[in-house]
Design a protein around this motif. Structure first.
Motif, PDB file in Angstrom:
ATOM      1  N   ASP A  50     126.795 -25.696 -37.581  1.00 51.49           N
ATOM      2  CA  ASP A  50     126.570 -26.081 -36.410  1.00 51.49           C
ATOM      3  C   ASP A  50     127.651 -25.994 -35.159  1.00 51.49           C
ATOM      4  OD1 ASP A  50     124.045 -26.240 -36.887  1.00 51.49           O
ATOM      5  OD2 ASP A  50     124.198 -28.422 -37.078  1.00 51.49           O
ATOM      6  N   ARG A  87     125.846 -27.809 -43.265  1.00 50.59           N
ATOM      7  CA  ARG A  87     125.249 -27.749 -41.752  1.00 50.59           C
ATOM      8  C   ARG A  87     125.876 -28.117 -40.685  1.00 50.59           C
ATOM      9  NH1 ARG A  87     119.943 -31.185 -44.171  1.00 50.59           N
ATOM     10  NH2 ARG A  87     118.592 -29.586 -44.777  1.00 50.59           N
ATOM     11  N   GLU A 132     117.003 -23.418 -47.001  1.00 52.49           N
ATOM     12  CA  GLU A 132     117.387 -23.708 -45.619  1.00 52.49           C
ATOM     13  C   GLU A 132     117.448 -22.487 -44.898  1.00 52.49           C
ATOM     14  OE1 GLU A 132     118.604 -26.506 -44.952  1.00 52.49           O
ATOM     15  OE2 GLU A 132     119.725 -26.282 -42.975  1.00 52.49           O
TER      16      GLU A 132
END
Ligand SMILES: Cc1ncc(COP(=O)(O)O)c(C=O)c1O
Length: 470
Positions: free
Chosen positions: A464, A460, A383
């Motif tokens: 965000d 994730r 990632e």
């Protein structure tokens, strides 16, 4: 409550439990509660008059579950697990109902004998031929018992008799990756924190055996009394593993008593392929592993294996007349092996668990956890702006978030908090060599591959929400 009301209410509690377990995945792992908010819901004073069970139960449902961290949640990836396979919960209901006090063979003969047999079964399952042992409430208690044994054996049992004043400084050795229960043990044992020597580790975070030998030699030269070594197999922060055979060889050459803390990783040793991680362990005097951590036995259940129980019994046993098992000299009184006198019937849940699942099923779960943790590790390594801080050890690794142009320490700490505040998964925020990391482990009994991979989405999503998102 009258005895005749027990059945209906116990059934109601079990029905509540059935629903709780069925809906666990839908709850946040960690509660959205603030310090003091539960206490604020409780009256200041206890009731003088009886209250109806209906009201008590309703308050339980209203106050407790939403203010609990759900350790049996399949997306609990923090700390180490404290498991409760459903079959071990059933055994705990029976244990609670009999409310047995298992201090002596004669106070609970079946408990005492099942405990002995379960320790033998587990020794067999783990490849620890020749070890006997006892079930303790936790690894801290086992480590304290071992440290007390180190002290007494070194002083030829004069510490118990005369106290420690005037005794030379007794020294215990462990690496900095050792659990804080070792620090607590040396304090409680009266040895003093300063006499716990934190032996340097090598590049793989395991104790350096040469540094251990050097520390012992330096202590002898200074007139101190080296007493024992605590070897770490699966440290809490990063899963560090000492080179067991080499550390035990140094200790044995010096005549020191040895204790291996495998509280978490020990369960994995039911799988033969993981045993090289503790190769040489059969040379240890004492080993602790917690079936409640990864095997599925309901918290609490910790086994201390002993190659020869005599030094520990000589350290801990007291036999006033009222604690004699008259006419049964050959029986085992497990309270003579441990610090508390009163003991719960912990062996029952292990008996139920091992029989209902069988070792093959338990091995499959642990293998899956290790494999899925590896998958998540690889996904995070790939990632953007994530880095692996410490490698995968069994099912545990740590990682950092390093978005460009941001302080990676602050970013990592903020991400850990955002993940846990969202509540879909639960991870541990800690530091490695002084820098924040996010620690992730897989070990909850009912976790599936989907649960583990859902962690990637949760990480994730939390990233965000942060202002420093790339
Ligand atoms: C490696 C290790 N040793 C010892 C302990 C202390 O265990 P207990 O809570 O059973 O006393 C822990 C707890 O997590 C641990 O991870």
């Amino acid at each position: 409550m009258r005895r005749d009301e027990y059945g209906p209410w116990a059934r109601r509690a079990v029905a509540w439990g059935e629903d709780y377990l069925a809906t666990l995945r839908d709850r946040p792992v960690r509660p959205r509660t603030t310090p003091g908010s539960t206490a604020a819901l409780l009256p200041d004073r206890p009731p003088e008059a009886p209250e109806p069970l209906e009201a008590i139960f309703a308050d339980f449902e209203r106050i407790v579950p939403d203010a609990m961290t759900h350790w049996q949640h399949p997306r609990f990836f923090a700390y180490f697990p404290a498991n409760a396979a459903p079959v071990s919960m059933v055994a705990e209901i029976l244990t609670a109902t009999m409310a047995a006090q298992c201090m002596l063979w004669q106070t609970s003969p079946a408990a005492s004998e099942i405990e002995g047999r379960m320790v033998a079964w587990m020794a067999d399952a783990l490849g620890l031929a020749g070890f006997t042992g006892t079930i303790q409430e936790g690894a801290s208690a086992a480590t304290l018992a071992a440290v007390l044994t180190m002290r007494e054996r070194t002083l030829d049992w004069a510490g118990n008799a005369d106290g420690l004043s005037g005794a030379p400084r007794l020294r215990i050795y462990a690496s900095a990756e050792g659990h804080s229960s070792i620090d607590k043990a040396v304090r409680i044992a009266g040895l003093g924190q300063a006499n716990l020597v934190k032996v340097p580790t090598g590049p793989d975070d395991g104790m350096d055996p040469e540094a251990l030998a050097a520390a012992i030699a330096a202590d002898r030269a200074a007139g101190h009394l080296p007493a024992g070594v605590v070897v770490c197999v699966g440290g809490t922060a990063i899963g560090a593993i000492d080179p067991v055979a080499d550390c035990l060889a140094v200790a044995r050459a010096e005549g020191l008593y040895t204790h291996v803390d495998a509280a978490w990783a020990g369960s994995a040793m039911i799988c033969e392929e993981f045993r090289p991680l503790w190769a040489g362990v059969e040379q240890a005097d004492s080993i602790v592993m917690n079936p409640h951590k990864w095997l599925g036995a309901q918290f609490d259940c910790s086994i201390q294996f002993l190659r020869d129980p005599e030094p520990q019994i000589r350290t801990l046993a007291l036999r006033p007349d009222y604690l004699r098992t008259a006419g049964h000299d050959a029986v085992t009184n497990h309270s003579e092996w441990t610090i508390p006198l009163g003991r719960r019937f912990r062996a029952l849940k292990l008996w139920f668990l091992l029989r209902a699942h069988g070792l093959e099923d338990l091995r499959a779960r642990i293998r899956n956890h290790v494999a899925w943790a590896g998958e998540l590790h690889d996904a995070l390594a790939a990632e953007p702006h994530f880095e692996i801080a410490t490698p995968l050890r069994l099912s545990l690794f740590t990682f950092r978030w390093t978005p460009p142009g941001r302080d990676p320490d602050a970013a990592t700490a903020a991400l850990a908090r955002a993940i846990n505040d969202a509540g879909t998964i639960y991870v541990t925020e800690t530091t490695v060599r002084g820098r924040p990391v996010i620690r992730f482990q897989v070990g909850q009994f009912d976790s599936t591959r989907d649960d583990v991979m859902a962690a990637l989405d949760a990480i994730r999503a939390a990233r965000d929400t942060l202002p420093c998102a790339p």
